[in-house]
Scaffold this motif. Structure first.
Motif, PDB file in Angstrom:
ATOM      1  N   ASP A  73     -11.997 -51.883 -90.741  1.00  0.00           N
ATOM      2  CA  ASP A  73     -11.391 -53.073 -91.333  1.00  0.00           C
ATOM      3  C   ASP A  73     -10.783 -52.661 -92.674  1.00  0.00           C
ATOM      4  O   ASP A  73     -11.188 -51.663 -93.271  1.00  0.00           O
ATOM      5  CB  ASP A  73     -12.443 -54.170 -91.534  1.00  0.00           C
ATOM      6  N   TYR A  74      -9.813 -53.438 -93.110  1.00  0.00           N
ATOM      7  CA  TYR A  74      -9.258 -53.210 -94.441  1.00  0.00           C
ATOM      8  C   TYR A  74     -10.269 -53.691 -95.466  1.00  0.00           C
ATOM      9  O   TYR A  74     -11.023 -54.623 -95.207  1.00  0.00           O
ATOM     10  CB  TYR A  74      -7.941 -53.968 -94.597  1.00  0.00           C
ATOM     11  N   GLU A  83     -20.951 -40.635 -86.164  1.00  0.00           N
ATOM     12  CA  GLU A  83     -22.288 -40.037 -86.045  1.00  0.00           C
ATOM     13  C   GLU A  83     -22.337 -39.037 -84.894  1.00  0.00           C
ATOM     14  O   GLU A  83     -22.961 -37.973 -85.013  1.00  0.00           O
ATOM     15  CB  GLU A  83     -23.347 -41.132 -85.861  1.00  0.00           C
ATOM     16  N   MET A  90     -17.117 -58.090 -97.603  1.00  0.00           N
ATOM     17  CA  MET A  90     -16.790 -57.901 -96.186  1.00  0.00           C
ATOM     18  C   MET A  90     -17.590 -58.867 -95.304  1.00  0.00           C
ATOM     19  O   MET A  90     -17.051 -59.431 -94.355  1.00  0.00           O
ATOM     20  CB  MET A  90     -17.052 -56.453 -95.755  1.00  0.00           C
ATOM     21  N   LYS A 141     -16.072 -62.048 -94.732  1.00  0.00           N
ATOM     22  CA  LYS A 141     -14.966 -62.056 -93.767  1.00  0.00           C
ATOM     23  C   LYS A 141     -15.507 -62.092 -92.339  1.00  0.00           C
ATOM     24  O   LYS A 141     -14.882 -62.657 -91.445  1.00  0.00           O
ATOM     25  CB  LYS A 141     -14.177 -60.765 -94.019  1.00  0.00           C
ATOM     26  N   TRP A 142     -16.641 -61.440 -92.121  1.00  0.00           N
ATOM     27  CA  TRP A 142     -17.153 -61.266 -90.754  1.00  0.00           C
ATOM     28  C   TRP A 142     -18.065 -62.390 -90.285  1.00  0.00           C
ATOM     29  O   TRP A 142     -18.212 -62.615 -89.093  1.00  0.00           O
ATOM     30  CB  TRP A 142     -17.921 -59.930 -90.643  1.00  0.00           C
ATOM     31  N   MET A 197     -10.800 -47.998 -96.573  1.00  0.00           N
ATOM     32  CA  MET A 197     -11.146 -48.752 -95.387  1.00  0.00           C
ATOM     33  C   MET A 197     -12.657 -48.925 -95.288  1.00  0.00           C
ATOM     34  O   MET A 197     -13.418 -48.202 -95.927  1.00  0.00           O
ATOM     35  CB  MET A 197     -10.644 -48.037 -94.139  1.00  0.00           C
ATOM     36  N   VAL A 198     -13.057 -49.864 -94.464  1.00  0.00           N
ATOM     37  CA  VAL A 198     -14.454 -49.986 -94.096  1.00  0.00           C
ATOM     38  C   VAL A 198     -14.594 -49.417 -92.688  1.00  0.00           C
ATOM     39  O   VAL A 198     -13.819 -49.782 -91.801  1.00  0.00           O
ATOM     40  CB  VAL A 198     -14.904 -51.459 -94.112  1.00  0.00           C
ATOM     41  N   ILE A 199     -15.536 -48.524 -92.493  1.00  0.00           N
ATOM     42  CA  ILE A 199     -15.816 -48.031 -91.150  1.00  0.00           C
ATOM     43  C   ILE A 199     -16.922 -48.902 -90.583  1.00  0.00           C
ATOM     44  O   ILE A 199     -18.063 -48.849 -91.054  1.00  0.00           O
ATOM     45  CB  ILE A 199     -16.218 -46.543 -91.155  1.00  0.00           C
ATOM     46  N   ARG A 200     -16.577 -49.727 -89.619  1.00  0.00           N
ATOM     47  CA  ARG A 200     -17.547 -50.671 -89.060  1.00  0.00           C
ATOM     48  C   ARG A 200     -18.484 -49.942 -88.094  1.00  0.00           C
ATOM     49  O   ARG A 200     -18.198 -48.812 -87.669  1.00  0.00           O
ATOM     50  CB  ARG A 200     -16.812 -51.823 -88.369  1.00  0.00           C
ATOM     51  N   PRO A 201     -19.591 -50.555 -87.760  1.00  0.00           N
ATOM     52  CA  PRO A 201     -20.582 -49.868 -86.912  1.00  0.00           C
ATOM     53  C   PRO A 201     -20.004 -49.226 -85.636  1.00  0.00           C
ATOM     54  O   PRO A 201     -20.380 -48.108 -85.294  1.00  0.00           O
ATOM     55  CB  PRO A 201     -21.585 -50.986 -86.595  1.00  0.00           C
ATOM     56  N   TYR A 205     -18.339 -46.149 -86.912  1.00  0.00           N
ATOM     57  CA  TYR A 205     -19.271 -45.209 -87.520  1.00  0.00           C
ATOM     58  C   TYR A 205     -20.144 -44.534 -86.460  1.00  0.00           C
ATOM     59  O   TYR A 205     -20.533 -43.371 -86.605  1.00  0.00           O
ATOM     60  CB  TYR A 205     -20.149 -45.912 -88.569  1.00  0.00           C
ATOM     61  N   VAL A 212     -27.649 -51.199 -87.747  1.00  0.00           N
ATOM     62  CA  VAL A 212     -26.614 -50.232 -87.380  1.00  0.00           C
ATOM     63  C   VAL A 212     -25.977 -49.667 -88.649  1.00  0.00           C
ATOM     64  O   VAL A 212     -25.903 -50.337 -89.674  1.00  0.00           O
ATOM     65  CB  VAL A 212     -25.522 -50.867 -86.490  1.00  0.00           C
ATOM     66  N   ASN A 213     -25.526 -48.433 -88.561  1.00  0.00           N
ATOM     67  CA  ASN A 213     -24.908 -47.790 -89.716  1.00  0.00           C
ATOM     68  C   ASN A 213     -23.415 -48.095 -89.807  1.00  0.00           C
ATOM     69  O   ASN A 213     -22.740 -48.250 -88.791  1.00  0.00           O
ATOM     70  CB  ASN A 213     -25.090 -46.268 -89.642  1.00  0.00           C
ATOM     71  N   ALA A 214     -22.930 -48.152 -91.027  1.00  0.00           N
ATOM     72  CA  ALA A 214     -21.508 -48.375 -91.291  1.00  0.00           C
ATOM     73  C   ALA A 214     -21.181 -47.666 -92.597  1.00  0.00           C
ATOM     74  O   ALA A 214     -22.067 -47.049 -93.208  1.00  0.00           O
ATOM     75  CB  ALA A 214     -21.212 -49.865 -91.398  1.00  0.00           C
ATOM     76  N   TYR A 215     -19.907 -47.715 -92.998  1.00  0.00           N
ATOM     77  CA  TYR A 215     -19.558 -47.091 -94.274  1.00  0.00           C
ATOM     78  C   TYR A 215     -18.554 -47.956 -95.036  1.00  0.00           C
ATOM     79  O   TYR A 215     -17.518 -48.344 -94.493  1.00  0.00           O
ATOM     80  CB  TYR A 215     -18.981 -45.686 -94.059  1.00  0.00           C
ATOM     81  N   PHE A 216     -18.883 -48.203 -96.307  1.00  0.00           N
ATOM     82  CA  PHE A 216     -18.076 -49.057 -97.169  1.00  0.00           C
ATOM     83  C   PHE A 216     -17.513 -48.239 -98.337  1.00  0.00           C
ATOM     84  O   PHE A 216     -18.049 -47.181 -98.662  1.00  0.00           O
ATOM     85  CB  PHE A 216     -18.936 -50.213 -97.684  1.00  0.00           C
ATOM     86  N   PRO A 217     -16.439 -48.735 -98.973  1.00  0.00           N
ATOM     87  CA  PRO A 217     -15.763 -47.930-100.007  1.00  0.00           C
ATOM     88  C   PRO A 217     -16.640 -47.536-101.199  1.00  0.00           C
ATOM     89  O   PRO A 217     -17.509 -48.292-101.627  1.00  0.00           O
ATOM     90  CB  PRO A 217     -14.621 -48.840-100.470  1.00  0.00           C
TER      91      PRO A 217
END
Lengths: 476, 476
Positions: free
Chosen positions: B27-28, B46, A117, A120-121, B35-39, B42, A62-67
């Protein structure tokens, strides 16, 4: 537009730059080492993204986005990683008009921030495997840049996963290598060798790096994608731990893998000719261009209407089509325009064609021309595009196979390299010997192929015993 | 999972954060303000990208990509622009281990770097209009951040165009405002006001800024998209000039427009409830979840097979479906899990349903339940998703209309603001008066609506003559 393209035989490097600029795929920017990806080039990237994203999701990611920013301290937590990347980093020292307490690195790759991250998860074996991907820009300070192939900023996808066992992580790294190889061969029409990198050439922080390698028309290798078995190196550095079924805490096993906008450079270098870009139909932003041909205003009305009708049929079949009905430009000008840009198939339609219920087609790859009946035109076009796709692959494979050979004499190797090619040679397995070969010849081990039969021999350079041949080449 | 969501009535801001974190949308990160955009989040982005990109291309724009870094000097060329953005910039001072001769700014927006390229590409009126768009990350150093709504780094699209006349540029800016409004209302189920910003509130460097404004459930305004008529301000600063048909050199007229990941925040804030996220079906990453219900292993096999069969039918109709066949979790746990994440429609299927050739459906928005026949299930699901989409829009519009009113007393205005809402009030047109209102009430002019009838009155605060009412509100 009327600029001349340097022939490949004259100056291969300049030919490549001429294509990128004249086909308006890319341009130099005012920022050193950074390029602009122009719409013609970005259209190819969009197709690459679509084809890869589908495969990445089909394999459960799955896609996500990180800093974008990474605290400098994070990079230092994995020893090999920081040694590899710190010298290439861009560093943000000021934000909002103030000096930052801790400098931020612009991500050169995201293992560190992503695994912070993950830590944390991930708590339990039930949270595994964690299968993520990110589409992003990254920055690596490069001294010598080249459009698409090596730029300070580039676009890519980076997959990051965590698993309960090393076996599972290793299987994931190999699975994604196969995904990349399938993408390269099916969509890019680019045959690739797949295998493992030597320890000298692996990703900084990985246990093992797998790669796919393609041959360009000048016989040089281009690394087209990498997939890393990270072992538990980063899990230990970032404390990615989980409780197994028995309640015991264990470190996770990780992988990362990526391909970048450098693939656009690979496509151009692998398939194009002295008349301009040649693109495989599956990744061409424009797959078919229709050029109406006319003299009188009445003719114009009729052929443009017919061209639009055909375009509509092709678009309904999910093909990307342009009707070039620009006035004040000759057909010849338009042919040249789209040929330069690599559109795989051109359809010409004039009053006589219309009367005969046909169009005239011209393939970009072979320049072959043929009349196509308007009855079943969608199928005729599809068949031709498939032929072009196949021809590009076959052509590239032939070139590669013809220029791949076994070699046992170091002296011969040194001179043979100048003509380009892949060389299967014995190597003792010693990184120092490998470095010496690189210094002396500018050739590196591109890949130790998977499933290469163990055949003993003597190292190309030092004559020490070798267990298998590896692939040497000069590379981009 | 078992965490409690703070009710809206108790603490709206905390409710929002609870949703973002517990539904795993975001998430922070360890990087301040990023921030992190989690799946799960995100996936919404999309869908937003897909819907917007289609509209942007349908209006003739093409995608491209420009550098992340901007020479600091570029920013300074447009006076208002640098005043607006310089204080928010992140600055790269070191690259490749060395101090840079000229610092590089991480793009807060890309007018300057893009128009430096436009200046190279635009020579003749034939090169116009130039209609480009870029999907990218941008960085603005924010003091107070909030997940999705205001973060140091965010994702967005930014359109940039150049035209031969001011009239054409102005028409483009308005066209894209309408595209945004259509997207918000059709896809986001979010009614918006559209109009022009006051000069105080316009984009730094623009002639005029148009915006769409939505109301959140607490009555505050949220700016959901902006479109700027840049006049020839940037063309003069970056020398974007063209030769017109008579051969005379003229400055181009430009526009820029953008929406960002803040839209995800708008979706959450506008539609969700105390049980979790509520997503409009058109943008929900998962549109339908199917929960198989069983006791025995035989039952499990049958209902899971049926669930997969139904999922297959729905997927063939282009719907995004998850079958939650996790073992060891109760149906109740699964209902809660997907309710929290905002999946619009849940289908439950047990042995008795299967025998009756039906499934049980539960709407996320109204919690209504209904049996649906498996004959024509795809249509039944589609109809329900459309009803949900419509209901969310109607509900949001009702809320907004009920909380929008005309107001003429400044004293009443000051207290009324605490309850939230949009206030149509007369304003003298003076920026200083506007600033005083902002200082005294924290309310700003959100928008001067297009086509507001000219009705004269007296300014809410200073009693000076006013020509029309404008919309005041507190905002995110």
């Amino acid at each position: 537009m009327a600029e001349k393209i340097t022939p490949r035989s004259e100056d291969y490097a300049q030919w490549y730059v001429d294509l990128c600029l004249q086909a308006e795929l890319a341009d130099y920017s005012p920022v050193k080492g950074c390029m602009v990806i122009r719409p013609n080039g970005y259209g190819i990237w969009e197709k690459i993204q679509k084809g890869l994203d589908r495969r990445i999701k089909a394999t459960g990611h799955v896609n996500a986005y990180f800093p974008l920013f990474i605290p400098e301290e994070f990079l230092k937590r994995e020893k090999e990683h920081v040694e590899g990347f710190a010298p290439e980093c861009a560093v943000v020292t000021h934000g909002g008009g103030k000096l930052l307490e801790q400098p931020l690195v612009v991500r050169p790759t995201s293992e560190t921030i992503i695994y912070a991250m993950f830590s944390k998860w991930v708590k339990s074996y039930r949270d595994l495997p964690l299968l993520m991907n990110q589409w992003a820009n990254v920055v690596r300070w490069e001294m010598r840049t080249r459009l698409f192939l090596r730029t300070t900023e580039f676009l890519w996808q980076e997959g990051h996963t965590a698993h309960a066992t090393h076996e599972e992580g290793e299987a994931e790294a190999l699975k994604m290598l196969d995904v990349y190889a399938d993408f390269a061969e099916t969509e890019m029409a680019l045959p690739v060798l797949r295998g493992v990198k030597s320890q000298n050439e692996k990703f900084a922080g990985a246990l093992r790096t797998y790669a796919i390698e393609a041959m360009m028309q000048d016989g040089k290798a281009l690394q087209a994608g990498t997939s890393h078995d990270l072992g538990d190196n980063f899990a230990r550095a970032f404390d990615v731990k989980f409780q197994d079924e028995k309640g015991e805490w264990r470190y996770a096993w990780q992988t990362s893998w990526g391909v970048s906008t450098r693939l656009i450079g690979a496509l151009i270098m692998a398939h194009s000719d002295d008349d301009g870009v040649v693109m495989p139909p599956r990744l061409a932003a424009v797959q078919v261009v229709i050029v109406p041909i006319y003299k009188t205003e009445d003719q114009r009305r009729d052929v443009v209407a017919a061209a639009e009708r055909i375009a509509g049929q092709l678009r309904a079949a999910d093909l990307d089509v342009v009707v070039d009905a620009r006035e004040g430009q000759t057909p010849g000008f338009k042919y040249h325009h789209w040929e330069l840009r690599g559109v795989p198939l051109r359809l010409e339609i004039g009053p006589r064609d219309l009367a005969a219920n046909q169009v005239f087609s011209a393939r970009r790859d072979t320049k072959e021309k043929a009349a196509l009946s308007l009855d079943g035109i969608v199928d005729h076009v599809r068949v031709r595009l498939d032929l072009i796709q196949k021809n590009l692959y076959d052509r590239a494979k032939l070139l590669r196979d013809e220029r791949t050979r076994e070699i046992d004499s170091y002296e011969e190797f040194k001179t043979a390299l100048d003509a380009g090619g892949f060389f299967r040679a014995h190597w003792c397995g010693d990184g120092k010997c490998e470095s010496t070969i690189k210094e002396e010849t500018k050739a590196t081990i591109r890949v130790i192929e998977r499933d290469t039969p163990a055949v003993s021999g003597k190292c190309l350079r030092c004559d020490n015993p070798s267990e298998r041949r590896v692939v040497f080449a000069r590379s981009y």
